[in-house]
Design a protein around this motif. Structure first.
Motif, PDB file in Angstrom:
ATOM      1  N   PHE A 281      10.071   0.492  -2.462  1.00 55.99           N
ATOM      2  CA  PHE A 281      10.859   0.820  -1.341  1.00 55.99           C
ATOM      3  C   PHE A 281      12.515   1.041  -1.802  1.00 55.99           C
ATOM      4  CE2 PHE A 281       7.461  -1.301   0.784  1.00 55.99           C
ATOM      5  CZ  PHE A 281       7.457  -0.796   2.012  1.00 55.99           C
ATOM      6  N   GLY A 282      12.858   2.320  -1.231  1.00 56.39           N
ATOM      7  CA  GLY A 282      14.191   2.644  -1.594  1.00 56.39           C
ATOM      8  C   GLY A 282      14.394   3.318  -2.833  1.00 56.39           C
ATOM      9  N   VAL A 283      13.329   4.065  -3.327  1.00 55.89           N
ATOM     10  CA  VAL A 283      13.771   4.791  -4.556  1.00 55.89           C
ATOM     11  C   VAL A 283      13.359   6.189  -4.266  1.00 55.89           C
ATOM     12  CG1 VAL A 283      13.347   2.591  -6.123  1.00 55.89           C
ATOM     13  CG2 VAL A 283      11.410   4.140  -5.489  1.00 55.89           C
TER      14      VAL A 283
ATOM     15  N   THR B 144       7.452  -1.816 -12.535  1.00 58.37           N
ATOM     16  CA  THR B 144       8.538  -1.127 -12.665  1.00 58.37           C
ATOM     17  C   THR B 144       9.397  -0.975 -11.466  1.00 58.37           C
ATOM     18  OG1 THR B 144       7.680   1.251 -12.211  1.00 58.37           O
ATOM     19  CG2 THR B 144       7.437   0.504 -14.523  1.00 58.37           C
ATOM     20  N   CYS B 145       8.943  -1.464 -10.184  1.00 60.77           N
ATOM     21  CA  CYS B 145       9.730  -1.087  -9.048  1.00 60.77           C
ATOM     22  C   CYS B 145      10.921  -1.765  -9.281  1.00 60.77           C
ATOM     23  CB  CYS B 145       9.008  -1.592  -7.913  1.00 60.77           C
ATOM     24  SG  CYS B 145       9.785  -1.481  -6.391  1.00 60.77           S
ATOM     25  N   THR B 146      11.155  -3.092  -9.577  1.00 59.05           N
ATOM     26  CA  THR B 146      12.592  -3.807  -9.400  1.00 59.05           C
ATOM     27  C   THR B 146      13.189  -3.199 -10.721  1.00 59.05           C
ATOM     28  OG1 THR B 146      11.359  -5.665 -10.540  1.00 59.05           O
ATOM     29  CG2 THR B 146      11.503  -5.673  -8.090  1.00 59.05           C
ATOM     30  N   THR B 147      13.157  -2.404 -11.428  1.00 58.29           N
ATOM     31  CA  THR B 147      13.793  -1.909 -12.603  1.00 58.29           C
ATOM     32  C   THR B 147      14.204  -0.535 -12.198  1.00 58.29           C
ATOM     33  OG1 THR B 147      11.938  -1.343 -13.830  1.00 58.29           O
ATOM     34  CG2 THR B 147      13.062  -3.507 -14.099  1.00 58.29           C
ATOM     35  N   THR B 148      13.835   0.066 -11.231  1.00 58.30           N
ATOM     36  CA  THR B 148      13.956   1.701 -10.757  1.00 58.30           C
ATOM     37  C   THR B 148      15.226   1.459  -9.896  1.00 58.30           C
ATOM     38  OG1 THR B 148      11.529   2.023 -11.106  1.00 58.30           O
ATOM     39  CG2 THR B 148      12.923   3.714  -9.844  1.00 58.30           C
ATOM     40  N   GLU B 149      16.196   2.434 -10.121  1.00 61.96           N
ATOM     41  CA  GLU B 149      17.297   2.532  -9.362  1.00 61.96           C
ATOM     42  C   GLU B 149      17.170   2.942  -7.917  1.00 61.96           C
ATOM     43  OE1 GLU B 149      21.631   5.165  -9.470  1.00 61.96           O
ATOM     44  OE2 GLU B 149      20.074   6.142 -10.144  1.00 61.96           O
ATOM     45  N   SER B 150      17.984   2.065  -7.154  1.00 65.61           N
ATOM     46  CA  SER B 150      18.010   2.294  -5.551  1.00 65.61           C
ATOM     47  C   SER B 150      19.465   2.357  -5.220  1.00 65.61           C
ATOM     48  CB  SER B 150      17.124   1.226  -4.996  1.00 65.61           C
ATOM     49  OG  SER B 150      17.265   1.478  -3.473  1.00 65.61           O
ATOM     50  N   LYS B 151      20.195   3.149  -4.911  1.00 68.65           N
ATOM     51  CA  LYS B 151      21.519   3.265  -4.620  1.00 68.65           C
ATOM     52  C   LYS B 151      21.736   2.380  -3.139  1.00 68.65           C
ATOM     53  CE  LYS B 151      22.477   7.176  -7.547  1.00 68.65           C
ATOM     54  NZ  LYS B 151      23.287   8.514  -7.457  1.00 68.65           N
ATOM     55  N   THR B 152      20.596   2.051  -2.380  1.00 68.93           N
ATOM     56  CA  THR B 152      20.735   1.491  -1.083  1.00 68.93           C
ATOM     57  C   THR B 152      20.476   0.254  -1.114  1.00 68.93           C
ATOM     58  OG1 THR B 152      18.820   2.078  -0.317  1.00 68.93           O
ATOM     59  CG2 THR B 152      20.343   3.705   0.266  1.00 68.93           C
TER      60      THR B 152
ATOM     61  N   PHE C 283      18.200  -1.781  -7.362  1.00 67.35           N
ATOM     62  CA  PHE C 283      16.889  -1.322  -7.697  1.00 67.35           C
ATOM     63  C   PHE C 283      15.958  -1.458  -6.636  1.00 67.35           C
ATOM     64  CE2 PHE C 283      18.877  -3.583 -11.411  1.00 67.35           C
ATOM     65  CZ  PHE C 283      19.113  -2.637 -12.271  1.00 67.35           C
ATOM     66  N   GLY C 284      14.884  -0.915  -6.887  1.00 67.06           N
ATOM     67  CA  GLY C 284      13.561  -0.656  -5.819  1.00 67.06           C
ATOM     68  C   GLY C 284      13.343  -1.910  -5.371  1.00 67.06           C
TER      69      GLY C 284
END
Length: 101
Positions: free
Chosen positions: A40-42, A78-86, A91-92
């Protein structure tokens, strides 16, 4: 060759091709399920994979980049290391979240 024979042959060909494509899709989906996870969020605007809450009905319906209730399939782990600006972590997230202000 009669018209009926040609129609039956064409129908058989279409059914065989459809069956082969269905089996390939099932195999791909099963492989993805084991190697991928919802994140979520990516996703970028209009690039989410499916519904997650208000404002999304299915694939491609997210209204903003990094929408917190829209998910994208990413490689497992990889989710929690993928950028999420929100996201509050930057991170995601594995579950939908409330976007930071």
């Amino acid at each position: 060759m009669t018209a009926t024979t040609r129609t039956l042959s064409a129908t058989a060909l279409v059914l065989a091709l459809g069956s082969a494509l269905s089996m390939a899709a099932v195999s791909t989906a099963q492989a993805a399920a084991g190697d991928m996870e919802k994140c979520f969020g990516v996703s970028l605007k209009g690039k989410n994979d499916c519904a997650a809450g208000a404002g999304t009905t299915c694939a491609g319906t997210s209204k903003t980049d990094f929408q917190s209730n829209a998910w994208k399939l990413v490689p497992k782990g990889t989710c929690t290391t993928t950028e999420s600006k929100t996201s509050s972590t930057g991170f995601g997230q594995i579950e939908a979240f409330k976007a930071k202000a």
